[in-house]
Enzyme design. Structure first.
Site, PDB file in Angstrom:
ATOM      1  N   ASP A   1      42.585  44.544  33.468  1.00  0.00           N
ATOM      2  CA  ASP A   1      41.893  45.094  34.626  1.00  0.00           C
ATOM      3  C   ASP A   1      42.493  46.249  35.083  1.00  0.00           C
ATOM      4  O   ASP A   1      43.603  46.641  34.810  1.00  0.00           O
ATOM      5  CB  ASP A   1      42.243  43.972  35.903  1.00  0.00           C
ATOM      6  CG  ASP A   1      41.532  42.606  35.517  1.00  0.00           C
ATOM      7  OD1 ASP A   1      40.801  42.642  34.535  1.00  0.00           O
ATOM      8  OD2 ASP A   1      41.413  41.788  36.657  1.00  0.00           O
TER       9      ASP A   1
ATOM     10  N   HIS B   1      46.688  43.742  32.665  1.00  0.00           N
ATOM     11  CA  HIS B   1      46.281  44.922  33.430  1.00  0.00           C
ATOM     12  C   HIS B   1      46.607  46.198  32.715  1.00  0.00           C
ATOM     13  O   HIS B   1      47.679  46.328  31.946  1.00  0.00           O
ATOM     14  CB  HIS B   1      47.253  44.864  34.913  1.00  0.00           C
ATOM     15  CG  HIS B   1      46.590  43.798  35.643  1.00  0.00           C
ATOM     16  ND1 HIS B   1      47.218  42.487  35.675  1.00  0.00           N
ATOM     17  CD2 HIS B   1      45.781  43.793  36.497  1.00  0.00           C
ATOM     18  CE1 HIS B   1      46.573  41.913  36.424  1.00  0.00           C
ATOM     19  NE2 HIS B   1      45.880  42.487  37.314  1.00  0.00           N
TER      20      HIS B   1
END
Length: 247
Positions: A63, A205
C-alpha cells in the site's frame, strides 16, 4: 449477598448500554448508500480477506506507493524470487511518480486503487467518495495503462457509501488476513510464516512514512521461505480466480 451485588452491577451496566443505544438518534438515512435506480447492469462488490484456493498460492500486497525510494527496492526483491504482487497505489503518488508506477506493471504486477491520498473514505459523503475514487481510477489508468480491479480503502475502513462507490467502479475490495508492519518486522514475519496457508493475503507497505530497510529484510525472508516451501506469490486477481479448494 456478593452474588446479589454482582447481579445488580451487571444489571446497571446492561442498563447503561441499553440507554446509550436508545440515545443514539441517528436518522435512518445515516451512512446508507444511494440506490442504483438508473443502472441496468450488476451493481455489486465483494470483500476479500483471503482466498480459498486449492493451489499453494499467496497474495503479497503493498500500500501507499509508488515511492521513489521504496518501490524499486520491493520490485528488486520480487524479481529475485520470481514473485508477483499487487500494489495499491495513491492517485496523487502515481501522478507524481509515473515512471515508478509504470515499472510496477512492467514487472508483471497488478495495480489497485488506494484512493487519491490516505484519507479515510468514510469521511466523505457518497457522491464525494465516488468522485474521489473516480479521480484516482482515471489517474491510474492514464499513468499505468491498466484498469484497476481492486480497491483497498485506507485503514481498511469502509461502509455502505464506500462499497457503493466501489461497485459503481466495478471494484472488489481487498482486505487482508496477515500483516507485516515495519515495527517489529522480524518478529512479525515469524508469526506470518507460522500461520501461512494457501489463500493468505499479506498487507505490507511501499510508501508514505512507514517503510524502513528492516521491513524489506523481513519481506525478503518471507518471500524466500514460503517459496522454498513450494508456495507461489501471485496477484490478488490470480489468487481469487484460481481453482477453489473443496470445502
Amino acid at each position: 449477598m456478593a452474588t446479589v451485588a454482582a447481579v445488580g452491577a451487571l444489571g446497571a451496566v446492561g442498563g447503561s448500554v441499553a440507554q446509550a443505544a436508545r440515545s443514539d438518534r441517528r436518522p435512518p438515512t445515516y451512512r446508507v448508500s444511494p440506490r442504483p435506480e438508473t443502472r441496468t447492469t450488476a451493481c455489486a462488490s465483494r470483500v476479500v480477506w483471503r482466498a480459498g484456493c486449492a493451489e499453494p498460492l499467496v497474495a503479497l500486497t503493498f500500500d501507499d506507493g509508488p515511492d521513489p525510494r521504496w518501490t524499486p527496492l520491493v520490485l528488486e526483491i520480487l524479481a529475485r524470487h520470481d514473485a508477483r504482487a499487487t500494489f495499491f497505489q495513491h492517485g496523487s503518488a502515481a501522478r507524481e511518480h509515473p515512471g515508478i508506477a509504470r515499472a510496477v506493471v512492467e514487472g508483471g504486477h497488478e495495480i489497485g486503487s488506494h484512493g487519491w491520498d490516505h484519507t479515510d473514505l468514510t469521511r466523505y459523503e457518497a457522491a464525494e467518495c465516488l468522485d474521489h475514487l473516480t479521480r484516482t481510477h482515471e489517474a491510474l489508468v492514464d499513468v499505468t495503462g491498466t484498469t484497476p480491479r481492486w480497491l483497498r480503502p485506507p485503514y481498511g475502513r469502509m461502509d455502505a457509501p464506500v462499497l457503493y462507490a466501489a461497485a459503481e467502479l466495478d471494484y472488489d475490495v481487498a482486505l487482508w488476513s496477515h500483516h507485516l508492519p515495519t515495527d517489529g518486522a522480524e518478529a512479525k514475519v515469524d508469526r506470518d510464516l507460522a500461520t501461512a496457508s494457501p489463500g493468505m493475503v499479506i498487507l505490507c507497505h511501499d510508501g508514505r512514512g512507514t517503510p524502513a530497510e528492516s521491513l524489506y529484510a523481513a519481506v525478503e525472508r518471507l518471500v524466500r521461505t514460503l517459496t522454498e516451501r513450494g508456495m507461489r506469490f501471485v496477484t490478488m486477481s490470480e489468487i481469487v480466480d484460481a481453482v477453489p479448494a473443496h470445502r
